[in-house]
Design an enzyme around this catalytic site. Structure first.
Site: not given
Ligand code: SAH
Length: 525
Positions: A63, A41, A176
């Site tokens: 993306k 990703d 998100m």
């Molecule tokens: N599978 C991922 C989530 C994917 S959706 C997980 O378990 O963390 C992507 C969303 O995750 C982003 O829009 C944001 O809301 C959150 N996210 C991902 N990385 C992040 C980070 N380092 N800090 C805060 N939010 C994060």
């Protein structure tokens, strides 16, 4: 316990964690280090990617925010890579099955008859609040948490019942949700949630750039936020157990200029102390084929020497790679200059017979001579850098020794690309682990590719809000490197006392904490 080795033709859906490379699981790290292809990703830390073997193919299917990616294409890619018989690691941010479409990828693999394994990861839904000092449950405050996406519309499950979510009570964790925060806040308020409900939004949770914004449900719509952010709504968000700011190098971005193969340990230690390591190698270490032949010959005749002298960890590693059997040393004694060199020998279970107190070639020569063993007739092997500054060989020859010098490694300077140069320019501190790194750096200054470290650095550390102009800190791993820098007219701020990676990090921490004039001290809370 012995984990199963990765199998060819299998896809591993691995949770990378939220960012900080230390937050991947042991199983995930093991698979990554053996992957042949890594399909990753956008939000995967570069230091995690560097754990993949150099030979692995890295495919970025991330993306950009707002541009819908084609999930079908990713699924097809995983299937086709597995069918090539490769060991495929699909590295996904956070946990693969938490709002990450990992389930769809597993379905595609299942229907194509491809074997797969799922390695859960630490989801940002938990890690981002934890790194911001907010527990998602807390006795007397919240008995549970609900993780929801702010883009439920895209999930083909019908619109989320925000009324029910609001009424459930406890903590709401939104992923998100930056773009839709206004609508979501409105729905939760309409369902009866108090506008004064505490909210914390954590941007780039666990990354060096982590930033928290505290607000209320009523203020969420107007709060300035950037993705990626995890938004936590509920009374727990009023708790403030923040801790990352207390790490000694918090707010420092520190350039690591040594060869990539050696940068890992220093980077990890710096990150452990709260700094953001920036990898900008200024040199590479490459033995030529002629060198390899000479090294092999020297290693084979090892038994004919009275002494073998090492003056760097690099020469230890290059030379010992050619020693097939430890007994080849037989009667040869070992001298090591510098504790890092002695430590490198120790890793191969070799204890140096002589480690001189001081670091100059002259002192080593006189220590060897005054050692008295085999005086005047001794044969000495000296595997050394191709660009060695040492005049050890000559000093010993003058004392009547037979000295064979072999080139154990050659350092080639690297000129960083434009992004590497700007990374170097923005670093709070630059570390040098060898005179060669200093030489490459000085060349960048001389050619004007890099501004002098004496020039002002804007906004050098996140925690530091004073308006004073800043100067980059230059840090050296030991006196040999510091002397080389001083000869070039550089002002060195930090010299490690113990000439090891740990010593260098300790010295930087000391500088950050003590900062006599306060100029370089990142603001603590
Ligand atoms: N599978 C991922 C989530 C994917 S959706 C997980 O378990 O963390 C992507 C969303 O995750 C982003 O829009 C944001 O809301 C959150 N996210 C991902 N990385 C992040 C980070 N380092 N800090 C805060 N939010 C994060």
């Amino acid at each position: 316990m012995r984990a199963e080795l990765p199998k060819p033709g299998t896809v591993y859906l691995v949770g990378a964690g939220p960012g900080d490379p230390g937050l991947i699981t042991l199983r995930g790290a093991e698979l990554l280090s053996r992957a042949e292809v890594v399909v990753h990703d956008r939000l995967v830390h570069p230091r995690l990617l560097s754990m993949a073997p150099g030979s692995a193919e890295l495919i970025d299917v991330g993306k950009k925010p707002g541009v819908p990616f084609d999930q079908a294409e990713i699924n097809a890619l995983l299937v086709s890579q597995a069918r090539l018989g490769r060991c495929v690691v699909r590295l996904k941010g956070g946990d693969p099955f938490v709002l990450g479409r990992g389930g769809e990828e597993a379905q595609a693999l299942k229907s194509a008859g491809i074997s797969f394994e799922v390695v859960p990861g630490i989801t940002s839904a938990l890690a981002a609040p934890a790194f911001a000092g907010v527990p998602v449950t807390h006795r007397g405050v919240s008995t549970g948490f609900t993780v929801l996406t702010g883009r439920s519309g895209e999930y083909n499950t019908g619109e989320l019942d925000w009324d029910a979510a609001a009424k459930l009570g406890g903590t709401i964790v939104l992923l998100m949700a930056v773009a839709n925060r206004e609508v979501i806040a409105e729905r939760l308020l309409a369902a009866g949630r108090d506008p004064l409900t505490p909210v914390i939004a954590v941007e780039w949770g666990t990354w060096a750039a982590q930033r928290s914004v505290r607000t209320t449900l009523g203020g969420l719509a107007a709060a300035e936020l950037c993705a990626p952010a995890t938004i936590v709504i509920g009374d727990v968000a009023a708790l403030d157990l923040s801790w990352i700011e207390r790490r000694p190098l918090y707010g420092w971005s520190i350039a690591v200029t040594r060869d990539v193969a050696q940068a890992g340990e220093l980077s990890n230690r710096l990150a452990g102390a709260g700094a953001e390591p920036i990898l900008v190698p200024l040199l590479s270490i490459e033995p030529s084929s002629e060198m390899l032949r000479q090294l092999r010959d020297a290693a084979e005749s090892l038994g004919s020497y009275d002494w073998v002298v090492f003056t760097s960890a690099n020469s230890v590693e290059s030379f010992l790679a050619h020693v097939r059997d430890a007994r080849a040393f037989s009667g040869a004694r070992i001298a090591a200059v510098g504790s890092a060199t002695a430590a490198a020998l120790k890793r191969h279970n070799l204890v140096a017979d002589l480690v001189p107190q001081s670091y100059s070639a002259k002192d080593l020569a006189s220590a060897l001579v005054s050692d008295g063993r085999g005086e005047g007739t001794s044969r000495l092997l000296f595997p050394r850098s191709a660009r060695a500054r040492e005049n050890l060989g000559n000093a010993l020859r003058q004392a009547g020794w037979t000295v064979d010098e072999v080139e154990a490694y050659r350092t080639e300077p690297i000129v960083p690309d434009a992004s590497g140069l700007s990374e170097l320019a923005r670093a709070t501190a630059i570390t040098f682990c060898s005179p060669s790194a200093v030489a490459s750096y000085v060349e960048l200054l001389r050619t004007g590719m890099l501004a002098s470290p004496g020039s002002a650095l804007a906004g050098y550390a996140r925690g530091d809000r004073s308006e004073e102009p800043r100067r980059q800190i230059l840090a050296c791993i030991g006196p040999t490197t510091a002397d080389a820098a001083a000869e070039e007219g550089l002002v060195i701020d930090v010299v490690a006392r113990s000439h090891t990676v740990d010593g260098l990090v300790d010295a930087l921490v000391e500088r950050a904490t003590l900062a006599p004039n306060g100029t370089f001290r990142a603001e603590r809370q």
